[in-house]
Design an enzyme around this catalytic site. Structure first.
Site, PDB file in Angstrom:
ATOM      1  N   SER A  92      45.141  35.661  27.154  1.00  0.00           N
ATOM      2  CA  SER A  92      45.797  34.687  28.035  1.00  0.00           C
ATOM      3  C   SER A  92      47.288  35.029  28.137  1.00  0.00           C
ATOM      4  O   SER A  92      47.651  36.097  28.610  1.00  0.00           O
ATOM      5  CB  SER A  92      45.551  33.268  27.510  1.00  0.00           C
ATOM      6  OG  SER A  92      46.051  32.304  28.409  1.00  0.00           O
ATOM      7  N   HIS A 201      43.667  27.892  32.722  1.00  0.00           N
ATOM      8  CA  HIS A 201      42.507  28.675  33.162  1.00  0.00           C
ATOM      9  C   HIS A 201      41.413  27.827  33.807  1.00  0.00           C
ATOM     10  O   HIS A 201      40.393  28.370  34.232  1.00  0.00           O
ATOM     11  CB  HIS A 201      41.929  29.531  32.029  1.00  0.00           C
ATOM     12  CG  HIS A 201      42.918  30.492  31.447  1.00  0.00           C
ATOM     13  ND1 HIS A 201      43.499  31.494  32.189  1.00  0.00           N
ATOM     14  CD2 HIS A 201      43.470  30.574  30.205  1.00  0.00           C
ATOM     15  CE1 HIS A 201      44.354  32.160  31.420  1.00  0.00           C
ATOM     16  NE2 HIS A 201      44.353  31.630  30.224  1.00  0.00           N
TER      17      HIS A 201
END
Length: 312
Positions: A92, A201
């Site tokens: 991430s 996300h």
């Protein structure tokens, strides 16, 4: 020995992180945090050493803190003339640390970018509205079914595919909590809320992703010196446009971490070194494939152990 360098993202932060590394390598760590802080309106090192924890856990502060921490650990490694990796990736937010380490982005560019990324994300979903949780001991299909059954008109989705039996979900806080209970009822070993203040996300980040895409288009980037495996496709970047395209979708697309680790394994073998605070990614390596050999580089002792492992 070949190895892959991996960089953690949000959730690995803690007050006092990298204290031992800074004591052993003060010039490198101080220079890294001074450079990052000069682009912000607060003292980044003071924040991560003294907190308060709830402020460090707020996305707009966590992101620059984790970026600088990963880069500081990497710079210490480089200063030791240590072996260089044959592949890199970041989880991430950690993908930006990997791009800095691979010389695709400067730390100054990345600091401004992730600081803005955090602000955009926090504005998109107010504090307390969204949540992120890890579901352990349940396969991805069962987690997806739990999300579908618990949504009740809200958003909750699998977003990080960390290991065969570890999936992160994100969405509206109430829906995340319902999914955690449903997952445990379906046989999950654990369901744990993570210290991430926005549902990154997930589709709740679509508006933020559109804003972030504008900033990506302004970046002056280079091709990485070392292959960087991207979160989006779990393949190494092949062009600058591919990097830009993936980063434009970075906020509202999933993290295919398990597949990314297997891609690096095929490129660089079984050894992985985690650069940055904590050992979350090292732990995931063993969940993904028991044959993987993880190490860490967040303290003098862990760096010594990693170097010894590579020389064995």
């Amino acid at each position: 020995m070949q190895f892959s360098a991996i960089f953690p993202g949000q959730g690995s932060q803690s007050v006092g992180m990298l204290k031992e590394l800074a004591a052993a390598y003060p010039q490198i760590v101080d220079a890294t945090f001074t450079e990052a802080s000069s682009l912000l309106d607060y003292d980044l090192w003071k924040l991560i050493q003294h907190g308060p924890p709830d402020e460090l856990d707020r996305t707009q502060f966590t992101q620059p803190a984790m970026l600088a921490s990963g880069v500081a650990a990497w710079r210490v490694w480089v200063s030791l003339d240590a072996p260089q990796p044959h592949a890199m990736a970041g989880h991430s937010l950690g993908e930006f640390s990997a791009l800095v380490a691979a010389n695709a982005l400067d730390l100054a560019q990345a600091t401004k970018l992730v600081s803005l990324r955090g602000e955009i994300m926090q504005r998109a979903v107010a504090l307390g509205v969204g949540a992120v949780a890890a579901i352990l001991g349940l396969d991805t299909d069962a987690v997806a079914a739990a999300c579908a059954g618990a949504a009740q008109g809200q958003v909750v989705e699998p977003v990080n595919f960390n290991a065969p039996n570890q999936t992160v979900i994100a969405g509206h806080a109430e829906a995340v909590e319902r999914t955690m209970q449903a997952a445990k009822a379906s046989g999950a070993k654990r369901a744990v809320m993570l210290p991430v203040s926005v549902p990154v996300h997930s589709s709740l980040m679509s508006g933020a992703a559109q804003q972030f895409a504008v900033e990506i288009d302004r970046l002056d980037m280079r091709m990485p010196d070392v292959p960087v495996v991207q979160n989006l496709a779990a393949t190494a970047y092949g062009s600058l446009e591919e990097i830009r395209s993936a980063l434009r979708k970075h906020l509202d697309s999933g993290v295919r971490w398990s597949e990314s680790v297997l891609a690096m394994q095929a490129m660089a073998g079984n050894t992985f070194i985690e650069f940055g605070p904590g050992k979350v990614l090292a732990g995931l390596c063993k969940r993904i494939d028991r044959s993987l050999i993880p190490g860490a580089a967040d303290s003098p002792d862990s760096i010594d152990a990693a170097l010894a492992m590579l020389q064995a």
